[in-house]
Design an enzyme around this catalytic site. Structure first.
Site, PDB file in Angstrom:
ATOM      1  N   ASP A 183     -33.685  50.316  36.497  1.00 12.26           N
ATOM      2  CA  ASP A 183     -33.400  50.458  37.929  1.00 12.26           C
ATOM      3  C   ASP A 183     -34.449  49.737  38.770  1.00 12.26           C
ATOM      4  O   ASP A 183     -34.163  49.228  39.831  1.00 12.26           O
ATOM      5  CB  ASP A 183     -33.275  51.935  38.315  1.00 12.26           C
ATOM      6  CG  ASP A 183     -34.393  52.794  37.763  1.00 12.26           C
ATOM      7  OD1 ASP A 183     -35.264  52.281  37.032  1.00 12.26           O
ATOM      8  OD2 ASP A 183     -34.399  54.008  38.058  1.00 12.26           O
ATOM      9  N   HIS A 184     -35.680  49.688  38.259  1.00 14.94           N
ATOM     10  CA  HIS A 184     -36.766  49.014  38.979  1.00 14.94           C
ATOM     11  C   HIS A 184     -37.916  48.837  38.008  1.00 14.94           C
ATOM     12  O   HIS A 184     -37.898  49.380  36.903  1.00 14.94           O
ATOM     13  CB  HIS A 184     -37.210  49.843  40.188  1.00 14.94           C
ATOM     14  CG  HIS A 184     -37.615  51.239  39.812  1.00 14.94           C
ATOM     15  ND1 HIS A 184     -38.798  51.527  39.159  1.00 14.94           N
ATOM     16  CD2 HIS A 184     -36.970  52.427  39.931  1.00 14.94           C
ATOM     17  CE1 HIS A 184     -38.856  52.819  38.921  1.00 14.94           C
ATOM     18  NE2 HIS A 184     -37.756  53.400  39.364  1.00 14.94           N
ATOM     19  N   GLU A 212     -29.607  57.324  30.245  1.00 17.76           N
ATOM     20  CA  GLU A 212     -30.856  56.987  30.918  1.00 17.76           C
ATOM     21  C   GLU A 212     -32.065  57.465  30.127  1.00 17.76           C
ATOM     22  O   GLU A 212     -32.137  58.627  29.715  1.00 17.76           O
ATOM     23  CB  GLU A 212     -30.939  57.631  32.317  1.00 17.76           C
ATOM     24  CG  GLU A 212     -32.177  57.147  33.057  1.00 17.76           C
ATOM     25  CD  GLU A 212     -32.754  58.125  34.084  1.00 17.76           C
ATOM     26  OE1 GLU A 212     -33.432  57.655  34.992  1.00 17.76           O
ATOM     27  OE2 GLU A 212     -32.536  59.340  33.966  1.00 17.76           O
ATOM     28  N   HIS A 227     -43.797  52.064  41.705  1.00 19.54           N
ATOM     29  CA  HIS A 227     -42.789  51.102  41.277  1.00 19.54           C
ATOM     30  C   HIS A 227     -43.229  49.702  41.702  1.00 19.54           C
ATOM     31  O   HIS A 227     -44.108  49.554  42.554  1.00 19.54           O
ATOM     32  CB  HIS A 227     -41.437  51.399  41.940  1.00 19.54           C
ATOM     33  CG  HIS A 227     -40.903  52.755  41.621  1.00 19.54           C
ATOM     34  ND1 HIS A 227     -39.786  53.280  42.224  1.00 19.54           N
ATOM     35  CD2 HIS A 227     -41.335  53.707  40.760  1.00 19.54           C
ATOM     36  CE1 HIS A 227     -39.552  54.491  41.749  1.00 19.54           C
ATOM     37  NE2 HIS A 227     -40.478  54.777  40.863  1.00 19.54           N
ATOM     38  N   ASP A 286     -40.495  55.879  33.470  1.00 19.10           N
ATOM     39  CA  ASP A 286     -40.955  55.915  34.862  1.00 19.10           C
ATOM     40  C   ASP A 286     -42.082  56.931  35.063  1.00 19.10           C
ATOM     41  O   ASP A 286     -43.097  56.629  35.681  1.00 19.10           O
ATOM     42  CB  ASP A 286     -39.748  56.274  35.740  1.00 19.10           C
ATOM     43  CG  ASP A 286     -40.095  56.362  37.211  1.00 19.10           C
ATOM     44  OD1 ASP A 286     -40.465  55.330  37.790  1.00 19.10           O
ATOM     45  OD2 ASP A 286     -39.982  57.459  37.782  1.00 19.10           O
ATOM     46  N   SER A 328     -35.148  55.040  42.484  1.00 22.96           N
ATOM     47  CA  SER A 328     -34.025  55.169  41.545  1.00 22.96           C
ATOM     48  C   SER A 328     -32.723  55.586  42.214  1.00 22.96           C
ATOM     49  O   SER A 328     -31.646  55.261  41.723  1.00 22.96           O
ATOM     50  CB  SER A 328     -34.353  56.213  40.474  1.00 22.96           C
ATOM     51  OG  SER A 328     -35.529  55.874  39.803  1.00 22.96           O
ATOM     52  N   ASP A 381     -35.398  53.875  33.062  1.00 20.42           N
ATOM     53  CA  ASP A 381     -35.932  54.099  34.412  1.00 20.42           C
ATOM     54  C   ASP A 381     -37.357  53.549  34.485  1.00 20.42           C
ATOM     55  O   ASP A 381     -38.247  54.016  33.784  1.00 20.42           O
ATOM     56  CB  ASP A 381     -35.922  55.600  34.734  1.00 20.42           C
ATOM     57  CG  ASP A 381     -36.047  55.859  36.225  1.00 20.42           C
ATOM     58  OD1 ASP A 381     -36.896  55.214  36.874  1.00 20.42           O
ATOM     59  OD2 ASP A 381     -35.299  56.704  36.749  1.00 20.42           O
ATOM     60  N   PHE A 425     -31.747  70.907  27.910  1.00 19.31           N
ATOM     61  CA  PHE A 425     -32.759  71.171  26.891  1.00 19.31           C
ATOM     62  C   PHE A 425     -34.133  71.529  27.440  1.00 19.31           C
ATOM     63  O   PHE A 425     -35.050  71.779  26.670  1.00 19.31           O
ATOM     64  CB  PHE A 425     -32.874  69.962  25.966  1.00 19.31           C
ATOM     65  CG  PHE A 425     -31.577  69.639  25.277  1.00 19.31           C
ATOM     66  CD1 PHE A 425     -31.112  70.443  24.251  1.00 19.31           C
ATOM     67  CD2 PHE A 425     -30.808  68.558  25.677  1.00 19.31           C
ATOM     68  CE1 PHE A 425     -29.905  70.160  23.614  1.00 19.31           C
ATOM     69  CE2 PHE A 425     -29.604  68.265  25.050  1.00 19.31           C
ATOM     70  CZ  PHE A 425     -29.149  69.076  24.017  1.00 19.31           C
ATOM     71  N   HIS A 441     -45.933  56.338  36.187  1.00 19.82           N
ATOM     72  CA  HIS A 441     -46.479  56.959  37.401  1.00 19.82           C
ATOM     73  C   HIS A 441     -47.809  57.650  37.100  1.00 19.82           C
ATOM     74  O   HIS A 441     -48.705  57.692  37.932  1.00 19.82           O
ATOM     75  CB  HIS A 441     -45.499  57.986  37.983  1.00 19.82           C
ATOM     76  CG  HIS A 441     -44.418  57.389  38.825  1.00 19.82           C
ATOM     77  ND1 HIS A 441     -44.668  56.538  39.872  1.00 19.82           N
ATOM     78  CD2 HIS A 441     -43.061  57.532  38.785  1.00 19.82           C
ATOM     79  CE1 HIS A 441     -43.523  56.178  40.443  1.00 19.82           C
ATOM     80  NE2 HIS A 441     -42.535  56.770  39.798  1.00 19.82           N
TER      81      HIS A 441
END
Ligand SMILES: [Zn+2]
Lengths: 538, 183
Positions: free
Chosen positions: A391-392, A345, A492, A350, A127, A77, A301, A354
């Protein structure tokens, strides 16, 4: 091709009316969900993808429909090309090499291509829309999961009748085993797109549903995961997000409260539904799972996302790594003679981006590459298609002219006029040094050293511009790269992402493709639609 | 309920929360004996400001006179509390499920000294005597519990998900409206 698509509604009607035969395991499948889906709908995105495959089938040699018994889709991601390059260099440098020459597991794949990631309503995507493209073969709006672009975000009624089928659903109907793994919450956009239909990615549990959604009967994403009834249900589910499965009156094993307002304990529901299934919530429980004796595994988890790989050893109850989860899942899923479909994933590359924290993003990417290697080592590549992609992208750049082997998280040291490395960092026009890695926007500079916790950056205001000094430890886990544009979080990026593939059908992903092509390549390689149809009418 | 009984009850509930072992699913106590306390904080050389603290067995919250944001800990007396920034005007909460910056940990520890016991401190000094807290008002009862409960209904986003919620511009704005400061 047209023939196949026209038969889809027949296929779905059959599945929804009768118990689906499945070689998956011995359990009787529970009755199908009440809100049956009209699968007659395909749209321009879907047909374009099917046509691209048909054209490739005419020109490519050695391309045989259905030659992949198994499929593994790995999604990093936010793992744009700059992230892959930086992670590759870091992985090499962690092994004492200069780094640039290093190959991540998927760098070695014979096929690579590019994917255009835009959402139908957004140049730079999110996403939800991108994973829907990859798993359902249809691009859609940002924030929307498993529905075509006709749906309006956060408008329950607008999504009804716009549901798209997913590769996981088809694989289940075809009698294959299936699994979904993520280091994010398992109800987060990317994993959710494999099993849920939601006009709003944030509807992870019922507390997030709007009044309109409740009135019109939209279900939250966690509920949809437990209700999933195609084939014999998803066989392996591993990730975070426990809080969306338990009531807000319950405190979980790590001292965190649930979110559900409807009082349901969906973990208990899952245990009721799969009486021989195993639920685990920590590392020791996970380690104790005997893969050969297990055909249904649920692992949650963390209350929210799982830890960053860099912080994993600090988790309260302990959590498995992405490669450990991949290994265990493959052991369970590969017991099915009809094959399997697994989605893995790495959800937090990601998040670290961020937060403007390249260190954690890269370490998660390195662990992701390890998980891919685990898959390569465990499967027969003559019958297994492995697709690795993102995804990006993110606005991470590798800048300046660092000398060969310069630490990728370090300050830029260039070469001298003879081409030999300088010993001191080069200074910019403002007499300050600069790092190779930087972000175009976001919260910007901070340095918490090596004792930091992930996402600590959000506890302080943004701090764009130039701040670092010559003797700064920019390789510390708590170092946050400088940025230009101050924003509440780094964003993104809209450029293409890489797709890397190996195994039967891999060549379909060569070249520059719409992201939705991932589904169509997988569908061709594993012949999912036809096999699902055949299994359903048996 | 008499004050003594109430205090004893609060202590037992507090102990229950504290003793809840990590490693099993447990029900959180639903009873909400809630208290709202105001202190005057005198900080050397600055004009005195009022801080407001809300306390129940499950929640501990603080607001500074100068800030719109409220800092709130759920399961505050456990080994793994969850921190929220609450924005009452906007009806949002940001959840910091695992973040323990030193600043947050210090603030919670100081709050526990001030109001964490069964008896509220009348007076507390920090940093030598540079910072002084004087108890100024105490309110108990249903209204206070209602305030605490109302915050639980706010739209809540994980700090780690702010970046993926560009469609909710308030979120990015809120996080820059100010953070819960230290004393
Ligand atoms: Zn994101």
């Amino acid at each position: 091709m047209k023939h196949t698509l026209k038969l889809l509604p027949v296929l779905m009607a059959t599945v929804l009316l009768t118990a689906c035969p499945s070689d998956d395991d011995d359990e009787t499948p529970p009755p199908p969900p009440e809100s049956s889906v009209d699968w007659t709908k395909t749209n321009a995105w879907f047909e374009a993808g099917q046509n691209t495959v048909a054209v490739a089938n005419d020109t490519e040699v050695n391309l045989t429909r259905g030659s992949a018994k198994n499929v593994i889709l790995f999604v990093g991601d936010g793992m744009g090309v700059s992230t892959v390059t930086a992670a590759r260099i870091l992985a090499g440098q962690m092994e004492g090499q200069t780094g640039e020459e290093y190959q991540l597991s998927f760098d070695k794949f014979p096929v690579a291509g590019l994917l255009k990631t835009y959402n139908t309503n957004q140049q730079t995507p999110d996403s939800a829309g991108t994973m829907t493209a990859m798993i359902s073969g249809v691009k859609t709006k940002a924030g929307v999961i498993g529905l075509s672009e006709d749906a309006l975000r956060a408008d329950c009624a607008s999504g009804q009748g716009k549901e798209m089928i997913t590769a996981i659903e088809l694989a289940e109907i075809a009698g294959k085993s299936t699994g979904v793994i993520s280091t994010a919450r398992i109800t987060h956009a990317t994993p959710a797109a494999t099993y849920a239909k939601s006009v709003e990615r944030n509807w992870e549990s019922d507390d997030g549903l709007s009044e309109e959604a409740k009135t019109n009967g939209c279900k939250d994403i966690a509920q949809q995961l437990i209700d999933f009834n195609y084939g014999d249900g998803i066989d392996v589910v591993l990730g975070g997000g426990r809080r969306h499965f338990i009531p807000n009156t319950l405190t979980d094993e790590e001292g965190k409260n649930g979110k559900r307002q409807d009082g349901q304990n969906l973990i208990a529901e899952w245990q009721n539904k799969y009486s021989n299934g195993q639920y685990v919530y920590d590392q020791s429980g996970f380690d104790a799972v005997d893969a050969t004796a297990t055909n249904k595994l649920l692992g949650l988890f963390n209350a929210s996302h799982m830890e960053y790989e860099a912080d994993r050893e600090n988790d309260v109850a302990g959590e498995p790594s992405l490669s450990e989860m991949t290994e265990k899942s493959l052991q369970i899923l590969s017991q099915n003679d009809k094959g399997f479909f697994l989605t893995v994933e790495s959800g937090r590359v990601d998040h670290a981006h961020h937060a403007g924290n390249a260190h954690r993003a890269l370490l998660d990417t390195v662990e992701f590459a390890k998980a891919v290697q685990v898959a390569v080592d465990s499967v027969d590549l003559s019958e297994t298609l492995i697709v690795v992609t993102a995804d990006h992208s993110h606005v991470l750049t590798l800048a300046g002219y660092p000398t060969r082997g310069n630490p990728i998280l370090g300050l830029v040291k260039t070469n001298d006029s003879a081409g030999n490395p300088e010993s001191e960092p080069v200074l910019a026009g403002d007499d300050m040094p600069y790092t190779t890695l930087g972000y175009t926007n976001g919260l910007g500079y901070a340095n918490y050293g090596d004792d930091s916790v992930g996402d600590q950056r959000y506890s302080e205001p943004h701090n764009a511009g130039r701040h670092i000094h010559v003797d700064e430890d920019t390789e510390a886990s708590g170092f946050h790269q400088e940025t230009l544009v101050p924003l509440g979080s780094e964003t993104h990026a809209g450029e293409d992402v890489g797709v890397y593939a190996i195994g039967p059908g891999a060549q379909l992903l060569r070249g520059v493709n719409e992201q939705s092509m991932v589904f169509h390549a997988i569908d061709f390689a594993a012949d999912l639609i036809n096999q699902a149809e055949a299994n359903a009418v048996q | 309920m008499s004050k003594i009984v109430a205090n004893t009850f609060a202590m037992i509930v507090g102990l229950l929360v504290f003793l809840t072992p990590i490693g099993q699913l447990s029900a959180t106590p639903s009873s909400q004996q809630a208290t709202k306390v105001s202190y005057v904080l005198e900080n050397d050389g600055q004009s005195p400001q009022i801080i407001t603290i809300w306390k129940s067995s499950q929640y501990l919250a603080i607001s500074f006179e100068t800030q719109e944001v409220i800092g709130l800990w759920q399961n505050w007396n456990s080994s793994n509390p969850t921190f929220f920034q609450v924005y009452p005007k906007d009806g949002f909460r940001i959840e910091f499920s695992r973040m323990e910056s030193q600043q947050q940990a210090n603030l919670l520890n100081q709050l526990k000294k001030l109001v964490g016991q069964q008896r509220l401190l009348e007076k507390m000094e920090l940093a030598g005597d540079a910072k002084q807290f004087h108890l100024s008002a105490v309110e108990e009862g249903a209204e206070v519990a209602k305030t605490l409960d109302s915050w639980q209904q706010f739209a809540t986003y994980d700090y780690a998900d702010i970046g993926d919620n560009e469609a909710i511009p308030e979120l990015a704005r809120l996080i820059h409206q100010g953070f819960v400061p230290n004393f």
